[in-house]
Structures are given as structure tokens and as C-alpha cells.
Design a protein around this motif. Structure first.
Motif, mmCIF file in Angstrom:
data_model
loop_
_atom_site.group_PDB
_atom_site.id
_atom_site.type_symbol
_atom_site.label_atom_id
_atom_site.label_comp_id
_atom_site.label_asym_id
_atom_site.label_seq_id
_atom_site.Cartn_x
_atom_site.Cartn_y
_atom_site.Cartn_z
ATOM 1 N N ARG A 1 0.474 9.915 -4.399
ATOM 2 C CA ARG A 1 0.255 8.824 -3.448
ATOM 3 C C ARG A 1 -1.125 8.926 -2.801
ATOM 4 O O ARG A 1 -1.789 7.911 -2.560
ATOM 5 C CB ARG A 1 1.334 8.860 -2.362
ATOM 6 C CG ARG A 1 2.675 8.357 -2.834
ATOM 7 C CD ARG A 1 3.684 8.498 -1.718
ATOM 8 N NE ARG A 1 4.744 7.516 -1.838
ATOM 9 C CZ ARG A 1 5.737 7.394 -0.948
ATOM 10 N NH1 ARG A 1 5.763 8.200 0.102
ATOM 11 N NH2 ARG A 1 6.653 6.479 -1.112
ATOM 12 N N VAL B 1 0.847 -1.199 0.000
ATOM 13 C CA VAL B 1 0.000 0.000 0.000
ATOM 14 C C VAL B 1 0.878 1.243 0.000
ATOM 15 O O VAL B 1 1.968 1.242 0.535
ATOM 16 C CB VAL B 1 -0.882 0.005 1.265
ATOM 17 C CG1 VAL B 1 -1.522 1.363 1.467
ATOM 18 C CG2 VAL B 1 -1.966 -1.039 1.163
ATOM 19 N N GLN C 1 5.600 4.247 -6.176
ATOM 20 C CA GLN C 1 5.547 3.131 -5.237
ATOM 21 C C GLN C 1 6.899 2.479 -4.998
ATOM 22 O O GLN C 1 7.147 1.949 -3.928
ATOM 23 C CB GLN C 1 4.544 2.077 -5.714
ATOM 24 C CG GLN C 1 3.118 2.423 -5.354
ATOM 25 C CD GLN C 1 2.228 1.197 -5.221
ATOM 26 O OE1 GLN C 1 2.646 0.067 -5.438
ATOM 27 N NE2 GLN C 1 0.992 1.406 -4.859
ATOM 28 N N ASN D 1 -3.579 7.553 -5.397
ATOM 29 C CA ASN D 1 -3.403 6.191 -5.875
ATOM 30 C C ASN D 1 -4.318 5.177 -5.195
ATOM 31 O O ASN D 1 -4.859 4.277 -5.836
ATOM 32 C CB ASN D 1 -1.942 5.774 -5.722
ATOM 33 C CG ASN D 1 -1.677 4.375 -6.252
ATOM 34 O OD1 ASN D 1 -1.394 3.469 -5.484
ATOM 35 N ND2 ASN D 1 -1.761 4.197 -7.562
ATOM 36 N N LYS D 2 -4.508 5.315 -3.887
ATOM 37 C CA LYS D 2 -5.323 4.318 -3.184
ATOM 38 C C LYS D 2 -6.762 4.338 -3.660
ATOM 39 O O LYS D 2 -7.430 3.293 -3.691
ATOM 40 C CB LYS D 2 -5.255 4.555 -1.674
ATOM 41 C CG LYS D 2 -5.800 5.897 -1.213
ATOM 42 C CD LYS D 2 -5.627 6.051 0.291
ATOM 43 C CE LYS D 2 -6.116 7.418 0.762
ATOM 44 N NZ LYS D 2 -5.910 7.603 2.214
ATOM 45 N N TYR D 3 -7.267 5.507 -4.039
ATOM 46 C CA TYR D 3 -8.642 5.580 -4.534
ATOM 47 C C TYR D 3 -8.756 4.916 -5.900
ATOM 48 O O TYR D 3 -9.759 4.261 -6.203
ATOM 49 C CB TYR D 3 -9.104 7.036 -4.606
ATOM 50 C CG TYR D 3 -9.185 7.712 -3.265
ATOM 51 C CD1 TYR D 3 -10.191 7.383 -2.362
ATOM 52 C CD2 TYR D 3 -8.246 8.661 -2.888
ATOM 53 C CE1 TYR D 3 -10.262 7.997 -1.121
ATOM 54 C CE2 TYR D 3 -8.305 9.277 -1.652
ATOM 55 C CZ TYR D 3 -9.316 8.945 -0.768
ATOM 56 O OH TYR D 3 -9.383 9.543 0.467
ATOM 57 N N ASP E 1 -5.930 11.860 5.803
ATOM 58 C CA ASP E 1 -6.242 10.461 5.496
ATOM 59 C C ASP E 1 -7.416 10.003 6.342
ATOM 60 O O ASP E 1 -7.366 10.017 7.569
ATOM 61 C CB ASP E 1 -5.021 9.585 5.778
ATOM 62 C CG ASP E 1 -5.189 8.157 5.282
ATOM 63 O OD1 ASP E 1 -6.301 7.816 4.847
ATOM 64 O OD2 ASP E 1 -4.209 7.402 5.332
ATOM 65 N N TYR F 1 -9.476 2.907 3.851
ATOM 66 C CA TYR F 1 -8.911 1.720 3.210
ATOM 67 C C TYR F 1 -7.813 1.056 4.037
ATOM 68 O O TYR F 1 -7.058 0.233 3.523
ATOM 69 C CB TYR F 1 -8.357 2.098 1.834
ATOM 70 C CG TYR F 1 -9.428 2.469 0.833
ATOM 71 C CD1 TYR F 1 -10.408 1.561 0.458
ATOM 72 C CD2 TYR F 1 -9.457 3.731 0.245
ATOM 73 C CE1 TYR F 1 -11.388 1.896 -0.458
ATOM 74 C CE2 TYR F 1 -10.432 4.071 -0.677
ATOM 75 C CZ TYR F 1 -11.393 3.144 -1.019
ATOM 76 O OH TYR F 1 -12.363 3.479 -1.935
ATOM 77 N N ASP F 2 -7.741 1.394 5.297
ATOM 78 C CA ASP F 2 -6.671 0.835 6.125
ATOM 79 C C ASP F 2 -6.723 -0.684 6.225
ATOM 80 O O ASP F 2 -5.718 -1.340 6.433
ATOM 81 C CB ASP F 2 -6.718 1.436 7.538
ATOM 82 C CG ASP F 2 -6.232 2.886 7.564
ATOM 83 O OD1 ASP F 2 -5.715 3.343 6.528
ATOM 84 O OD2 ASP F 2 -6.372 3.536 8.607
ATOM 85 N N PRO G 1 -2.803 -5.303 0.968
ATOM 86 C CA PRO G 1 -2.020 -4.848 -0.189
ATOM 87 C C PRO G 1 -1.524 -5.993 -1.057
ATOM 88 O O PRO G 1 -1.246 -5.819 -2.239
ATOM 89 C CB PRO G 1 -0.856 -4.093 0.443
ATOM 90 C CG PRO G 1 -0.723 -4.673 1.811
ATOM 91 C CD PRO G 1 -2.122 -5.004 2.250
ATOM 92 N N TYR H 1 -8.269 0.917 -4.956
ATOM 93 C CA TYR H 1 -9.128 0.227 -4.006
ATOM 94 C C TYR H 1 -10.609 0.549 -4.130
ATOM 95 O O TYR H 1 -11.443 -0.150 -3.555
ATOM 96 C CB TYR H 1 -8.673 0.535 -2.571
ATOM 97 C CG TYR H 1 -7.217 0.202 -2.320
ATOM 98 C CD1 TYR H 1 -6.596 -0.852 -2.976
ATOM 99 C CD2 TYR H 1 -6.458 0.947 -1.425
ATOM 100 C CE1 TYR H 1 -5.268 -1.158 -2.757
ATOM 101 C CE2 TYR H 1 -5.123 0.646 -1.190
ATOM 102 C CZ TYR H 1 -4.538 -0.409 -1.861
ATOM 103 O OH TYR H 1 -3.226 -0.707 -1.629
#
Length: 330
Positions: A291, A31, A271, A294-296, A64, A68-69, A73, A299
Motif C-alpha cells: 500500500r 486512494v 485495495q 502503490n500511491k507512487y 507518509d 499526494y493527499d 482518487p 500518482y
């Protein structure tokens, strides 16, 4: 917002190779680290860090939510599971993405108008692309765009951030225009004109790229200089670069938004910590933004999908807010 049933798997304009690339782009690495984390990589011996300490209260996008914790990953970007077609794709991409091709692609961009349409019309056109082999979603392109945007909206991010979620993949319209295939539309991006990093997926597949044997291009810095800044670096041409230039020319989006669009497929950098020796101070701030986005992108495909009609009015107003000229030259 009402849920709708998943679209039927009917029709496909991208070949199966693109489907597999989309699969691979959701797999392997850990992640995204939090914004104050150092990039630790043997490629950056200077011991420099990419953390940005200039956070201010107005930068709400940096907060944050932790939504999504709980994501595992290891369920994403597992390159070791790649099938032969994915490896063949990257071999073709890594062979054909030369300096010469990238210069020509940018000339083509500046000298041609491929279509005139609104951003929403572009999304509807892109909706004809369906990723049939994606294990995380059966949704069309516009549904993924809405999922990403709604996840960002749910977390209370600024309106410009939400719009990035909606349009970040809109550059895949290239496939309908003057692309040469899949290799100059999708896939992870990387700099051309300097030594290829071992952090790029399938780095051994550059063996047939003529730039590899060119003494101007095969050194660490190549045609660039240390810490010259990524704005001065040619990244492999594809939907990221294309949409970045479209947004830069036609929108009032802030610099963080433009960085999110341009670099969201630049996984070796955001990453893996590669090419940090080409970064300047501005890039250190932009890395944090990429960064955060990216998670959106990765995930949100596990989230619910939405009724397009329920959201269209909201996003049409959002588009108009940042794209003052409704009809865009693509």
C-alpha cells in the motif's frame, strides 16, 4: 534535475489492448488507506484486521509525507469507462490464466534463460514500449520508472524503496520473450486454483475458464488452506510474478521490496480486501508495504519528468548496491 520535453509518439510494440489495460490500471478505486486502517469486506467474515502494529523507528518507509493527499482518487481506475478492447482483454486473461498454464509458466521460468543483461540494459530495452493511450502521461517505460523512483526519493524513503520504483515494471520484458500475448504480461493479478473473487475486475468474464468447473479449484479455498500465506498461492502469471522471481534470485532487496514488486498489480487484495482469508501474519506486514508503494506507482505520473542522463549515474550505483551480480539471467 532538468526537465525534458515529452517523447514523441513514435513506434509501439504493445498492441492497443495493452495501452488500454495500462489505462484501466490507473483508474477507479479509492486512494490506498493508511496502514492502520482495517480492510472492510464481506469476503472476510472472521472480522480479522490487516493492520500491523509492529512499527519501529527504523522503518522510515512507513512515514507518509502527505505529498499526494490532494489527489482525487476518483480520477483513477474508473473501470466503468473501459472500452470494449479492455473488456475483451480481461475476458481473454480470465479465460486463459488457468492452474495448468501457471504451472507451465513457472516451469518455463526455471528452465529457460531468456536473456543475459544488466538491470539498466533491461530498462533501456523496455523503453521501446510506449503507452500511447494513457491519459495521464505520454512518457516511455523508463521515464515512468524514473518518475516513480524520484517521487519515492523525494519523500526520503530508503534506497531499496527507490530501487523498487525503478524496477517494479521491468518484468514487462516478458513481452519480448516467451509471452503468449498481452494476457500473461499485464493486467490486474489474482490467485488461480481457488474461487474467483467478485472483487476482481470484470468477474463475470471467468465463465469460459475451465478451472471454474473443476471441483478442485472452484471452492473458496480451492487447493489452498485457510491462512496458508500468499507465498503458497499461485498468482496469475505476468510481469509482477516474473520480476519478483528475478529479484528474489538475484538481489539483496528486503522482503518488503519483494512484496511491492510481486503484489503491485494485485488490486483485488491490496485495495479491495479480497482473499484476506488466505493471508498469514507475514502477509499483514507485507500489505502495509504494498500500500505504501502503490500511491507512487499511480500518482507519480502527474509529476515532472526527468532527464535520463542526469539520473543514470545515481541509479546505476543504486542497482549495483542491491544486485551484486551485474549481469542477470532474465
Amino acid at each position: 534535475m532538468s526537465k525534458v520535453s515529452k517523447p514523441k509518439r513514435e513506434g509501439k510494440l504493445l498492441e492497443n489492448i495493452d495501452d488500454d489495460v495500462m489505462l484501466i490500471n490507473k483508474l477507479k478505486q479509492e486512494v490506498v488507506k493508511k496502514s492502520d486502517t482495517k480492510i472492510e469486506t464481506e469476503e472476510f467474515p472472521d472480522g480479522e484486521e490487516t493492520a500491523n502494529d509492529d512499527c519501529t523507528d527504523k522503518d522510515d518507509w512507513k512515514k507518509d509525507s502527505g505529498f499526494y493527499d490532494g489527489i482525487d482518487p476518483k480520477a483513477f481506475r474508473q473501470y466503468e469507462l473501459a472500452c470494449d478492447r479492455v473488456k475483451d482483454f480481461y475476458e481473454e486473461q480470465h479465460t486463459k490464466q488457468t492452474v495448468a498454464y501457471n504451472i507451465q509458466a513457472r516451469i518455463n521460468f526455471k528452465t529457460r534463460v531468456r536473456a543475459k543483461m544488466t538491470i539498466w540494459e533491461g530498462l533501456e530495452k523496455l523503453n521501446k514500449l510506449l503507452d500511447e493511450s494513457d491519459p495521464d502521461t505520454e512518457l516511455s517505460q523508463i521515464d515512468h520508472a524514473l518518475q516513480t523512483a524520484e517521487a519515492i526519493r523525494r519523500d526520503g524513503k530508503p534506497r531499496w524503496f527507490q530501487l523498487v520504483g525503478l524496477i517494479h515494471d521491468l518484468g514487462k520484458l516478458l513481452y519480448f520473450f516467451d509471452s503468449k500475448g498481452q494476457w500473461d504480461v499485464v493486467g490486474d493479478t489474482f490467485p488461480v486454483g481457488c474461487k474467483y473473487s467478485a472483487k476482481i475486475i470484470f468477474p463475470g468474464s471467468f465463465q469460459k475458464n475451465p478451472d471454474l468447473k473443476n471441483p478442485l479449484y472452484n471452492t473458496k479455498y480451492g487447493i489452498y488452506q485457510k491462512h496458508c500465506g500468499l507465498d503458497k498461492v499461485m498468482l496469475s502469471w505476468g510481469h509482477d510474478e516474473y520480476m519478483y522471481h528475478i529479484a528474489k534470485l538475484n538481489s539483496t532487496l528486503p522482503q518488503e521490496a519483494l512484496a511491492m514488486i510481486r503484489y503491485h498489480s494485485f488490486y483485488p487484495w491490496h485495495q479491495e480486501g479480497a482473499y484476506t482469508y488466505l493471508m498469514d501474519e507475514h502477509d499483514k506486514m507485507m500489505l502495509e508495504a504494498v500500500r505504501a508503494f502503490n500511491k507512487y506507482d499511480l500518482y507519480s505520473k502527474i509529476d515532472e519528468n526527468y532527464n535520463v542522463d542526469d539520473l543514470k549515474k545515481y541509479y546505476l550505483e543504486l542497482i549495483d548496491e542491491y544486485f551484486p551480480e551485474k549481469v542477470i539471467d532474465f
